[in-house]
Design a protein around this motif. Structure first.
Motif, mmCIF file in Angstrom:
data_model
loop_
_atom_site.group_PDB
_atom_site.id
_atom_site.type_symbol
_atom_site.label_atom_id
_atom_site.label_comp_id
_atom_site.label_asym_id
_atom_site.label_seq_id
_atom_site.Cartn_x
_atom_site.Cartn_y
_atom_site.Cartn_z
ATOM 1 N N GLY A 58 -6.459 -1.507 8.855
ATOM 2 C CA GLY A 58 -6.215 -2.636 9.088
ATOM 3 C C GLY A 58 -6.714 -3.503 8.152
ATOM 4 O O GLY A 58 -7.766 -3.541 8.044
ATOM 5 N N VAL A 59 -5.674 -4.261 7.626
ATOM 6 C CA VAL A 59 -6.225 -5.292 6.523
ATOM 7 C C VAL A 59 -5.944 -6.726 7.225
ATOM 8 O O VAL A 59 -4.960 -6.960 7.358
ATOM 9 N N PHE A 60 -7.049 -7.445 7.273
ATOM 10 C CA PHE A 60 -6.720 -8.697 7.806
ATOM 11 C C PHE A 60 -7.347 -9.913 6.918
ATOM 12 O O PHE A 60 -8.459 -9.689 6.136
ATOM 13 N N CYS A 61 -6.451 -10.741 6.624
ATOM 14 C CA CYS A 61 -6.820 -11.780 5.578
ATOM 15 C C CYS A 61 -6.734 -13.263 6.194
ATOM 16 O O CYS A 61 -5.732 -13.558 6.911
ATOM 17 N N CYS A 62 -7.516 -14.280 5.824
ATOM 18 C CA CYS A 62 -7.533 -15.435 6.116
ATOM 19 C C CYS A 62 -8.117 -16.326 4.928
ATOM 20 O O CYS A 62 -9.190 -16.353 4.930
ATOM 21 N N GLY A 63 -7.262 -16.888 4.076
ATOM 22 C CA GLY A 63 -8.008 -17.476 3.102
ATOM 23 C C GLY A 63 -6.752 -18.011 2.214
ATOM 24 O O GLY A 63 -5.410 -18.250 2.529
ATOM 25 N N PRO A 64 -6.953 -18.414 0.838
ATOM 26 C CA PRO A 64 -5.759 -18.961 0.012
ATOM 27 C C PRO A 64 -4.534 -18.065 -0.062
ATOM 28 O O PRO A 64 -4.746 -16.538 -0.038
ATOM 29 N N ASN A 65 -3.470 -18.623 -0.352
ATOM 30 C CA ASN A 65 -2.183 -17.752 -0.609
ATOM 31 C C ASN A 65 -2.197 -16.599 -1.667
ATOM 32 O O ASN A 65 -1.596 -15.707 -1.554
ATOM 33 N N LYS A 66 -2.952 -17.281 -2.657
ATOM 34 C CA LYS A 66 -2.984 -16.452 -3.998
ATOM 35 C C LYS A 66 -3.678 -14.961 -3.642
ATOM 36 O O LYS A 66 -3.182 -13.744 -3.937
ATOM 37 N N ILE A 67 -4.822 -15.149 -2.689
ATOM 38 C CA ILE A 67 -5.410 -13.980 -2.340
ATOM 39 C C ILE A 67 -4.654 -12.901 -1.294
ATOM 40 O O ILE A 67 -4.563 -11.700 -1.291
ATOM 41 N N SER A 68 -3.696 -13.805 -0.416
ATOM 42 C CA SER A 68 -3.227 -13.278 0.531
ATOM 43 C C SER A 68 -1.890 -12.313 -0.138
ATOM 44 O O SER A 68 -1.567 -11.345 0.329
ATOM 45 N N LYS A 69 -1.461 -12.806 -1.052
ATOM 46 C CA LYS A 69 -0.153 -12.290 -1.651
ATOM 47 C C LYS A 69 -0.703 -10.895 -2.347
ATOM 48 O O LYS A 69 0.025 -10.178 -2.455
ATOM 49 N N ILE A 70 -1.784 -10.940 -3.081
ATOM 50 C CA ILE A 70 -2.490 -9.794 -3.708
ATOM 51 C C ILE A 70 -2.750 -8.744 -2.791
ATOM 52 O O ILE A 70 -2.329 -7.425 -3.076
ATOM 53 N N LEU A 71 -3.634 -9.001 -1.533
ATOM 54 C CA LEU A 71 -3.768 -8.202 -0.678
ATOM 55 C C LEU A 71 -2.536 -7.483 -0.169
ATOM 56 O O LEU A 71 -2.147 -6.513 0.224
ATOM 57 N N HIS A 72 -1.253 -8.216 0.231
ATOM 58 C CA HIS A 72 -0.086 -7.697 0.902
ATOM 59 C C HIS A 72 0.619 -6.901 -0.202
ATOM 60 O O HIS A 72 0.936 -5.822 0.366
ATOM 61 N N LYS A 73 0.521 -7.101 -1.317
ATOM 62 C CA LYS A 73 1.117 -6.199 -2.432
ATOM 63 C C LYS A 73 0.447 -4.811 -2.390
ATOM 64 O O LYS A 73 1.012 -3.729 -2.465
ATOM 65 N N LEU A 74 -0.994 -5.052 -2.242
ATOM 66 C CA LEU A 74 -1.770 -3.682 -2.325
ATOM 67 C C LEU A 74 -1.518 -3.015 -1.097
ATOM 68 O O LEU A 74 -1.686 -1.776 -1.271
ATOM 69 N N SER A 75 -1.331 -3.538 -0.298
ATOM 70 C CA SER A 75 -1.183 -2.952 0.917
ATOM 71 C C SER A 75 -0.084 -2.106 1.178
ATOM 72 O O SER A 75 0.118 -1.160 1.913
ATOM 73 N N ASN A 76 1.036 -2.695 0.445
ATOM 74 C CA ASN A 76 2.325 -2.161 0.716
ATOM 75 C C ASN A 76 2.500 -1.002 -0.460
ATOM 76 O O ASN A 76 3.314 -0.195 -0.631
ATOM 77 N N SER A 77 1.245 -0.713 -1.429
ATOM 78 C CA SER A 77 1.524 0.270 -2.448
ATOM 79 C C SER A 77 0.856 1.394 -2.009
ATOM 80 O O SER A 77 0.031 1.501 -1.247
ATOM 81 N N SER A 78 1.154 2.523 -2.501
ATOM 82 C CA SER A 78 0.955 3.817 -2.096
ATOM 83 C C SER A 78 -0.060 4.283 -2.905
ATOM 84 O O SER A 78 -0.692 3.446 -4.050
ATOM 85 N N ASN A 79 -0.804 5.340 -2.381
ATOM 86 C CA ASN A 79 -2.164 5.775 -2.988
ATOM 87 C C ASN A 79 -2.023 7.315 -2.990
ATOM 88 O O ASN A 79 -1.275 7.851 -2.050
ATOM 89 N N SER A 80 -2.989 7.806 -3.630
ATOM 90 C CA SER A 80 -3.188 9.242 -3.739
ATOM 91 C C SER A 80 -3.807 10.075 -2.648
ATOM 92 O O SER A 80 -4.050 11.235 -2.607
ATOM 93 N N TYR A 81 -4.509 9.434 -1.857
ATOM 94 C CA TYR A 81 -5.246 9.536 -0.846
ATOM 95 C C TYR A 81 -4.648 9.696 0.436
ATOM 96 O O TYR A 81 -5.295 10.194 1.606
ATOM 97 N N GLY A 82 -3.494 9.393 0.470
ATOM 98 C CA GLY A 82 -2.731 9.458 2.131
ATOM 99 C C GLY A 82 -3.110 8.346 2.937
ATOM 100 O O GLY A 82 -3.086 8.480 4.082
ATOM 101 N N THR A 83 -3.793 7.277 2.376
ATOM 102 C CA THR A 83 -4.365 6.265 3.307
ATOM 103 C C THR A 83 -3.179 5.336 3.404
ATOM 104 O O THR A 83 -2.736 4.873 2.391
ATOM 105 N N ARG A 84 -3.188 4.875 4.683
ATOM 106 C CA ARG A 84 -2.190 3.736 4.738
ATOM 107 C C ARG A 84 -2.740 2.555 5.332
ATOM 108 O O ARG A 84 -3.788 2.292 6.120
ATOM 109 N N PHE A 85 -2.474 1.274 4.600
ATOM 110 C CA PHE A 85 -3.048 0.069 4.720
ATOM 111 C C PHE A 85 -1.856 -1.003 5.614
ATOM 112 O O PHE A 85 -0.553 -0.767 5.316
ATOM 113 N N GLU A 86 -2.369 -1.478 6.680
ATOM 114 C CA GLU A 86 -1.477 -2.330 7.342
ATOM 115 C C GLU A 86 -1.971 -3.798 7.156
ATOM 116 O O GLU A 86 -3.161 -3.962 7.698
#
Length: 565
Positions: free
Chosen positions: A530-558
């Motif tokens: 679970g990814v939880f963010c409370c801060g500037p929109n710039k950080i929020s957009k970066i984390l949102h994009k990274l959470s939706n991207s895939s990785n080679s370890y089978g880890t899922r970010f919400e």
């Protein structure tokens, strides 16, 4: 989500447009108004839907109940409740867009009512005579006048909802947004005018049928060729030397009838759409007023560095979960205005105290601080109980739900805070300090980014106590603390020997988010984080994009983000 909702409303608009364009009951009205009828009614159907739903995300008690209810067991379903503010804004944008279409269509309708005045259908006309000034329809009728006022109210609400005004002067946004009640009252009056009417006797008088007047029926008869088609209207044959009228020859499908078309106004369907949500919202506001009618007891007020004020208080029968927020109302600051603040300390079985941290920015927080502190330069004011009368009356409404309630329901959570955005995580950390074994959470990554070193002192004691507790329990890997100082002229440290554990985790600069996500994914293979963010929109957009991207370890970010509704 916004694109999907707008597409759904466009589809509804198209379906309603075809209904009014092809519906026989609107044949005569369509002949008079043209496409203005279709556009106005189609946009009205979209407005009915959105005016109904825009209030539901503002029912905070209902959302908090659903979030905490065991009936909503699915984590995915509960996460949909976190989009309540997004849904509210999307409905508001949709209302603005289709209101423009609705107004433009009715301006055309007012002109067509005047120019296409039909003396044969007096009840169908909104104008009193041909060539009547269309402005009379706008300013002398109930639908027209209420429509003009609603346009002005909606314009004020929309312009004051922009980010620039909300940041520069929140009071303007708050007061204009509460004009929604005036808007809904005018809306109920607006639809009661019954300007647009439909035909009720389609079977007796199909649209386009031939309705001969009395003179024609007395002097003419139907030819023999039409006796079989229209036996009811055939009385005697045409004279042998009288030719058959040309219209009868060309339109052999034309039906004759003796009934006049009857027209009736629609029942105001808008009442069905908005009465339920409006009553639900009013009942909830009444419940919230009764619940928050008793002022809280302020136990202490602490002034922290970087213009942050901590208020600790007590209230009978007050219960809250980590991550929730409350709405503070101080009548001496403002008679009507109130503001949401995240709980940084929740009441437990052993202590009834709860608290909030608020950043002093804006008129409301400045006046509130001046009332709470005897002297503005005094760092701390903790008064004994018998001196509590010095504090102004403070009313607390809530608590209400937020995404951070889910942070303890993941096995692994990543919490990212920017500046004062650390407040929702403070209640989570305080809860873990009381005991962590009863929660599902087994590893917490805590990232806190601040511009100045003094900001870390807001919760430095809490972080140190939690760090020492976990070390004593032989679980040093339970929490991973990373503090980032984004703006500095050199190496700095948090002052105080007791903060040595935090100084070793203090980094200069900004986090390298991609590397951070890769490391977390590598250490937690095939897990849901679970990814939880409370801060500037710039950080929020970066984390949102990274959470939706895939990785080679089978880890899922919400991804989850704090947003006050």
């Amino acid at each position: 989500f916004q694109f999907f909702w707008l597409s759904l409303n466009v589809w509804l608009f198209g379906k309603t447009f075809l209904l009014y364009n092809q519906g026989l009951q609107y044949y005569y009205l369509h002949q008079m108004l043209g496409l203005g009828l279709c556009v106005s009614r189609a946009s009205a159907s979209v407005l009915n839907l959105n005016c109904c739903l825009v209030l539901l995300p503002m029912c905070r008690v209902l959302l908090a109940f659903l979030r905490g209810s065991q009936k909503v067991a699915s984590k995915k379903t509960r996460r949909l409740l976190d989009k309540s503010k997004t849904f509210h804004v999307t409905c508001g944008i949709t209302i603005c867009i289709f209101s423009v279409l609705h107004v433009a269509a009715h301006l055309v309708n007012a002109l067509n009512f005047s120019e296409n005045y039909n003396e044969e259908f007096v009840t169908l006309n909104a104008a009193n005579y041909r060539g009547e000034d269309p402005r009379k329809l706008l300013f002398t009728t109930v639908p027209g006048l209420t429509g003009v006022i609603m346009v002005l109210v909606l314009f004020l609400m929309c312009t004051a909802s922009t980010y620039a005004i909300r940041v520069s002067n929140y009071d303007i946004f708050w007061y204009t947004h509460n004009l929604f009640f005036v808007f809904y009252m005018l809306l109920m009056l607006h639809v009661s005018g019954g300007v647009l009417k439909y035909q009720t006797n389609l079977e007796e008088h199909p649209p386009g049928c031939f309705n001969p007047n009395k003179t024609l029926r007395q002097n003419l008869t139907v030819p023999k060729a039409f006796e079989e088609l229209f036996p009811d209207y055939t009385t005697e044959p045409f004279p042998e030397d009288l030719p058959v009228p040309e219209p009868f020859v060309q339109n052999s499908f034309m039906r004759l009838c003796s009934k006049e078309p009857k027209f009736q106004s629609h029942f105001p369907e808008t009442w069905f759409w908005i009465s339920g949500p409006l009553c639900l919202y009013c009942v909830e506001r009444l419940y919230r007023y009764i619940r928050s009618n008793k002022p809280v007891t302020i136990t202490s007020v602490i002034s922290h560095p970087s213009n942050v004020l901590e208020v600790r208080m007590m209230k009978d029968d007050f219960e809250a979960r980590p991550g929730q927020y409350v709405i503070l109302h101080c009548p001496r600051v403002s008679a009507l205005e109130s503001h949401p603040f995240t709980l940084t300390m929740c009441p437990t079985d052993t202590k009834a105290t709860f608290g909030v941290h608020l950043k002093v920015v804006g008129d409301w927080t400045e006046r509130f601080r001046d009332l709470l502190l005897l002297h503005s330069n005094q760092d701390t004011e903790i008064l004994p109980i018998f001196q509590q009368r010095r504090y102004p009356k403070l009313y607390v409404d809530g608590p209400f739900g937020s995404p951070f309630e889910e942070s303890l329901n993941y096995e692994v959570s990543l919490c990212v805070a920017g500046g004062i955005g650390v407040t929702p995580f403070a209640s989570v950390l305080n809860t873990l300090l009381d005991g962590w074994k009863c929660y599902k959470l087994r590893r917490l990554y805590f990232i806190w980014v601040c511009r100045d070193i003094e900001s870390f002192r807001w919760f430095a004691d809490l972080l140190c106590m939690l760090h020492n507790k976990l070390w004593q329990e032989n679980r040093p890997d339970y929490i991973n603390i990373q503090l980032y100082l984004s703006q500095t002229d050199g190496i700095q440290k948090i002052i105080g020997e007791k903060y040595q554990a935090l100084n070793s985790r203090l980094l200069i600069g900004r986090p390298r988010w991609k590397l951070l996500f890769d490391d977390i994914a590598k250490c937690n293979r095939r897990k849901t984080i679970g990814v939880f963010c409370c801060g500037p929109n710039k950080i929020s957009k970066i984390l949102h994009k990274l959470s939706n991207s895939s990785n080679s370890y089978g880890t899922r970010f919400e991804y989850n983000k704090e947003s006050f509704s």
